[in-house]
Design an enzyme around this catalytic site. Sequence first.
Site, PDB file in Angstrom:
ATOM      1  N   HIS A 194       7.049  17.098  10.158  1.00 18.34           N
ATOM      2  CA  HIS A 194       7.066  16.451  11.471  1.00 18.34           C
ATOM      3  C   HIS A 194       7.309  14.956  11.352  1.00 18.34           C
ATOM      4  CE1 HIS A 194       5.327  20.302  12.732  1.00 18.34           C
ATOM      5  NE2 HIS A 194       6.104  20.073  13.751  1.00 18.34           N
ATOM      6  N   GLU A 438       9.548  31.452  16.493  1.00 17.55           N
ATOM      7  CA  GLU A 438       9.472  30.702  15.230  1.00 17.55           C
ATOM      8  C   GLU A 438       8.653  31.431  14.171  1.00 17.55           C
ATOM      9  OE1 GLU A 438       7.812  26.815  15.992  1.00 17.55           O
ATOM     10  OE2 GLU A 438       6.395  27.576  17.446  1.00 17.55           O
ATOM     11  N   ASP A 462      10.013  26.220  11.812  1.00 16.83           N
ATOM     12  CA  ASP A 462       8.969  27.140  11.363  1.00 16.83           C
ATOM     13  C   ASP A 462       9.543  28.500  10.993  1.00 16.83           C
ATOM     14  OD1 ASP A 462       6.450  25.820  11.293  1.00 16.83           O
ATOM     15  OD2 ASP A 462       6.641  25.540  13.444  1.00 16.83           O
ATOM     16  N   CYS A 509      15.785  25.012  19.453  1.00 14.59           N
ATOM     17  CA  CYS A 509      15.277  23.639  19.486  1.00 14.59           C
ATOM     18  C   CYS A 509      14.817  23.171  18.110  1.00 14.59           C
ATOM     19  CB  CYS A 509      14.152  23.496  20.506  1.00 14.59           C
ATOM     20  SG  CYS A 509      12.712  24.496  20.116  1.00 14.59           S
TER      21      CYS A 509
HETATM   22  C1  PEP Z   1      10.343  24.498  15.134  1.00 11.28           C
HETATM   23  O1  PEP Z   1       9.441  25.020  14.481  1.00 11.28           O
HETATM   24  O2  PEP Z   1      11.556  24.699  14.911  1.00 11.28           O
HETATM   25  C2  PEP Z   1      10.018  23.564  16.230  1.00 11.28           C
HETATM   26  C3  PEP Z   1      10.948  23.081  17.002  1.00 11.28           C
HETATM   27  O3  PEP Z   1       8.725  23.219  16.366  1.00 11.28           O
HETATM   28  P1  PEP Z   1       7.988  22.112  15.475  1.00 11.28           P
HETATM   29  O4  PEP Z   1       9.011  21.477  14.590  1.00 11.28           O
HETATM   30  O5  PEP Z   1       7.357  21.148  16.404  1.00 11.28           O
HETATM   31  O6  PEP Z   1       6.991  22.921  14.720  1.00 11.28           O
HETATM   32 MG    MG Z   2       7.411  24.929  15.198  1.00  7.89          MG
END
Ligand code: PEP
Ligand code: MG
Length: 580
Positions: A194, A438, A462, A509
């Site tokens: 993140h 995910e 994920d 996303c």
């Molecule tokens: C993902 O897992 O692709 C996602 C968009 O969520 P995050 O990166 O916030 O876990």
């Molecule tokens: Mg995620």
Amino acid sequence: MTFTIHGISASKGIAIGRVRVVDRGRPEATERTLDPSQVEAEVERFRRAVDAAGLDLRAVKARIPEGTRREIAAFIDTHLLMLEDEAISKAPITYIREMRCNAEWALKLERDALVAVFDAMDDPYLRTRKDDVEHVVNRVQIHLQGGPRKKPPPGDAATGRIICADDLTPADTVLMQHQGVAGFMTEFGGPNSHTAILARSLNIPAVVGLHRSAALLRDGDEVVLDGREGVVIVSPADVVKWFYERRRRGIERIGAARRKLRSTPTVTADGEPVVLQANVELPGESAGAVRDGAAGVGLYRTEFLFMNRREPPDEQEQFEAYSELVAALKGAPVTIRTLDLGADKQVDGARPGAPATSNPALGLRAVRLCLKEQSLFRPQIRAILRASASGPVRMMIPMLATTTELDQVLRIVRDCKRELDARDELYDTSMPVGAMIEVPAAAICADIFARRLDFLSIGTNDLIQYTIAIDRIDDEVSYLYDPLHPAVLRLVATTIAAGRKAGIPVAMCGEMAGDARYTKLLLGMGLREFSVHPNALLEVKQIIGETRVAPARKFTRRILRSTYSTTRLALIDELNRGGR
Ligand code: PEP
Ligand code: MG
């Protein structure tokens, strides 16, 4: 002497500047100049911190169980002796008085001087004694900075600097964005952590996985950080700086050319419309997304609202934040993801990788945590519902894995609507509820979820982590993190097909959606909704505009059928070069 450190690319771009080393294991000291009238009070504050550190050490010693090896107690005695030594307990007082500086800074100056003496020693054993100095100094620093639990803000005095740290949490990164840092380099962390995602959103060049870089670099060293190639050049020669300066200007020129695309529609070369939205971590980022023509927010990561504070935001505060975002989007849809805390996203800036459980990514995070801590979840759902009265809002559930979870969430949404009715609050009665796909289980069963939801959004960050069983923040295994792994591609294809069959939109996303190398492939797979970090909007839009869907589909079929990663990479290259 110039040398190069190799790491992993986390956020593209070039930063040239001086390093600010942030050791999260060591409390940071920043310099303050005192008024003459404050000097003696500062000396007193320093003495109290030394006394408190001494009390700590004695308390530790008193707790050593009987029968423990004598060296352990002797080790504490050594620290006590060091603490009482003039160097640590008195020399900083001289600095405070002579330089009129704060106690933290005075202690840091003395520490630096002592460490330099130990560093110069030939005897390896004596050299390691400097660790003891560090520990004792840290103990005093911790007391100067308000006691053992307080965490120092690592971003102090970071303006224009390239931050070099062992590790940074998303919370640290958020704090630093206000300090105008020029780049990030960390020893740990993968490109899909993140923190790396945040660096991309903030458009700050970053390289991660630079093992031992913090030990190789000193505050003030000059470096060139190449975020695309994942390298850091220390003490670059003038000709190297000149070369990178030129590249940096080249990147700026490409950016300027792309800015012309801001107001053009997002359609493929053969006229298929595509929905291109933005991922937003902080409401303030929406301005950039709107400016670059995002057709909405496809992922608002609400957890950042909960970070760097003691108490979670209440319903009203959340409502105001969500409404601000909805207003900023001027009628374009906003997809608000419910809290995805846990694993590497901790509220208090706790260090990634040091959670209470041994497998945090598989533990109580995201919707699981929300269903357990409903006092956290329900106010959020009410706030999202209330925000839906002022514009198109969609609610998105992260980490959905079972239909039981879905039932529970939908029941809570119904309860929240009833509560709002009783309070005469307005909301969109048919606010769409969707989920992130995910977890592999959810992708495999996407048809089951698609029948009961209004939209799906594929979270590849994920999904890849869980499918290939690699920790997304562990740089040691980041070489395995492969969006083109056939298992990942099949799960993506399954999800797109399930959405199409159920007649609901499927977006992506995860970071794969914002990686321009995969745009044509995803179009070929049938994806028509992309949500990407704001800095990728124009690049992805440009590639969408260059893509013809039919040939892309043909290549995609070949990529999906191919066994070897080298073949897939070659095919992707060919597709991206305009192959038919
Ligand atoms: C993902 O897992 O692709 C996602 C968009 O969520 P995050 O990166 O916030 O876990
Ligand atoms: Mg995620």
